[in-house]
Design an enzyme around this catalytic site. Structure first.
Site, PDB file in Angstrom:
ATOM      1  N   LYS A 114       0.895  -1.193   0.170  1.00 45.72           N
ATOM      2  CA  LYS A 114       0.175   0.138  -0.060  1.00 45.72           C
ATOM      3  C   LYS A 114       0.929   1.213  -0.230  1.00 45.72           C
ATOM      4  O   LYS A 114       2.206   1.250   0.148  1.00 45.72           O
ATOM      5  CB  LYS A 114      -1.140  -0.056   1.111  1.00 45.72           C
ATOM      6  CG  LYS A 114      -1.729  -1.083   1.240  1.00 45.72           C
ATOM      7  CD  LYS A 114      -2.765  -1.449   0.081  1.00 45.72           C
ATOM      8  CE  LYS A 114      -3.698  -2.331   0.188  1.00 45.72           C
ATOM      9  NZ  LYS A 114      -3.500  -3.633   0.426  1.00 45.72           N
TER      10      LYS A 114
HETATM   11  C1  LIG Z   1      -9.465  -2.991  -1.137  1.00 46.59           C
HETATM   12  C2  LIG Z   1      -8.893  -3.688   0.119  1.00 46.59           C
HETATM   13  N1  LIG Z   1      -9.533  -4.037   1.318  1.00 46.59           N
HETATM   14  C3  LIG Z   1      -9.024  -4.604   2.479  1.00 46.59           C
HETATM   15  C4  LIG Z   1      -7.775  -4.940   2.559  1.00 46.59           C
HETATM   16  C5  LIG Z   1      -7.194  -5.515   3.492  1.00 46.59           C
HETATM   17  O1  LIG Z   1      -6.071  -5.214   4.234  1.00 46.59           O
HETATM   18  P1  LIG Z   1      -5.037  -5.792   5.266  1.00 46.59           P
HETATM   19  O2  LIG Z   1      -4.195  -6.613   3.773  1.00 46.59           O
HETATM   20  O3  LIG Z   1      -4.281  -4.764   5.621  1.00 46.59           O
HETATM   21  O4  LIG Z   1      -5.607  -6.765   5.970  1.00 46.59           O
HETATM   22  C6  LIG Z   1      -6.948  -4.740   1.097  1.00 46.59           C
HETATM   23  C7  LIG Z   1      -5.587  -5.171   1.180  1.00 46.59           C
HETATM   24  O5  LIG Z   1      -5.214  -6.232   0.419  1.00 46.59           O
HETATM   25  C8  LIG Z   1      -7.600  -4.377   0.063  1.00 46.59           C
HETATM   26  O6  LIG Z   1      -6.972  -4.073  -1.060  1.00 46.59           O
END
Ligand SMILES: Cc1ncc(COP(=O)(O)O)c(C=O)c1O
Length: 415
Positions: free
Chosen positions: A201
């Site tokens: 990210k």
């Molecule tokens: C659109 C979206 N929502 C939620 C998430 C979940 O985030 P995390 O990987 O920090 O749990 C991601 C991560 O890949 C994402 O791209």
């Protein structure tokens, strides 16, 4: 000659200041539940112009906490665009709610109000009580927050913005105001924005997440659910006999749990990295915008086989992904082959995303859904490398390799 470095589709950018910030916490008193978590929360609230920021373990935990804070449960439904990561929909299921999958506009891959309305109608026909919209700011471009906010107010719904791709993005309103993602400035007061600080990210914490909101009640619930459901504020105690001394003083050891929560905490170590990275956000965003502009100009000669995502007029995106549309059928080259050829040239790509409604779990639960925009997105999408440390020349390298992998004749190749 040394081989060219591998270009992944995304990667973190860690400098000495980031390392020093983490090291300072490691040498200090608090590895978790300490002051650096609070410092990061204050900085994030300031940056997003939200009243409250609640840091948590990752973006998935952020979405889960938002569903818990709203008190969603069986019989309720959340509207989720099918073009997203698994986590957006999973969060609703964690609390027993249903997912009303919405289609997306295939040009932008975003859910708009029409797609949300259609999903609401389907959910209501199934007998579900729709409680929230969960728009996803895919690739860093915002879904139409003004229109979705108005829809949520009109229908009495909450909003959970999935801004895991969009820290640093902002909208510009008709009267010229710049409204950052996370500010909750559109729509209902029951509004929360979820962020992820995974290394691919825009800012990295290792693993990390946060929820911002302007609603003090929701903020208190988010904090409680993040920490086992534990209440330490005497104003929230139910069992006064156990909580207070005869003179009305709260017992110093006392805590209460009215509802079970989770351990979704972020550590001080991760918060130190996130805080240091947040200070670099503007630099990251500027570099990502520059690279995306460069991609747009270098990819232009490959049109119409390759097209960048359509830009929405209201948003100043902090681009997380360079997700382009490729007409693999017209090129006569299957996507898997194109990806393999790019990989052989040291270029990593990825598909964001397989529409979530296609997953076997959801298909078993809801049957096959016809979401044409999501299918069109899926057939054509490919994410090319995008990260701040990329050189301008890397964009040329990626585009030239893509043209070759697609069999585009040299006359149509860029510069
Ligand atoms: C659109 C979206 N929502 C939620 C998430 C979940 O985030 P995390 O990987 O920090 O749990 C991601 C991560 O890949 C994402 O791209």
């Amino acid at each position: 000659m040394s081989p060219l470095p591998f270009l992944p589709y995304g990667r973190q950018d860690i400098d000495q200041a980031d390392i020093d910030a983490v090291t300072a916490v490691l040498r200090g008193d608090w590895l978790t539940q300490g002051p650096t978590v609070e410092a990061f929360e204050r900085a994030l609230a300031g940056r997003t112009q939200a009243t409250h920021a609640v840091a948590c373990a990752n973006g998935t935990a952020a979405l889960h906490l938002a569903c818990l804070a709203l008190g969603l449960g069986p019989g309720d439904a959340v509207v989720v665009p099918s073009v997203t990561f698994l986590a957006t929909a999973n969060a609703a299921r964690y609390v027993g709610a249903e997912v009303a999958f919405a289609d997306v506009d295939p040009a932008t891959s975003l859910m708009g109000p029409e797609q949300a309305e259609a999903a609401i109608a389907r959910a209501e026909a199934a007998g579900w009580r729709v409680r929230a919209l969960a728009p996803v700011h895919f690739a860093g471009q915002t879904a139409d927050r003004a229109a979705l906010g108005a829809l949520a107010v009109a229908r009495g719904l909450a909003i959970i913005e999935d801004a895991c791709h969009a820290i640093g993005s902002a909208d510009v309103t008709a009267d010229g105001r710049v409204v950052p993602v996370g500010s909750g400035a559109f729509g209902p007061s029951a509004a929360m924005t979820a962020f992820s600080f995974h290394p691919v990210k825009t800012i990295a914490a290792g693993e990390g997440g946060a929820v911002t909101t302007n609603d003090p009640g929701l903020a208190a619930r988010l904090r409680r659910f993040r920490n086992h459901g534990m209440e330490r504020d005497p104003a929230g105690f139910e069992d006064h006999g156990a909580a207070f001394d005869n003179d009305g003083t709260a017992n110093p050891w006392y805590y209460e749990m009215a509802e079970p929560g989770f351990n979704h905490r972020l550590t001080d170590i991760q918060s130190a990295l996130a805080l240091s990275q947040l200070a670099r956000l503007d630099t990251f965003v500027a570099r990502r915008r520059h690279l995306m502009d460069l991609y747009a100009s270098r990819l232009a000669p490959l049109s119409p086989l390759v097209r960048p995502a359509a830009r929405v007029p209201w948003c100043r995106p902090a681009w997380h992904l360079c997700a382009v549309r490729i007409d693999f059928a017209a090129a006569g080259r299957p996507r898997a082959r194109v990806m393999a050829e790019l990989r052989a040239r040291g270029i990593g790509t990825q598909v964001h995303y397989i529409p979530v409604h296609r997953q076997p779990y959801w298909r078993r639960r809801y049957g096959a859904l016809a979401l044409g925009g999501a299918e069109e997105h899926y057939a054509q999408t490919l994410s090319l490398p995008l990260f701040p440390a990329m050189a301008d020349a890397d964009v040329d390298r990626v585009v030239a390799a893509l043209a070759e992998a697609l069999g585009i004749p040299p006359s149509a190749k860029p510069g």
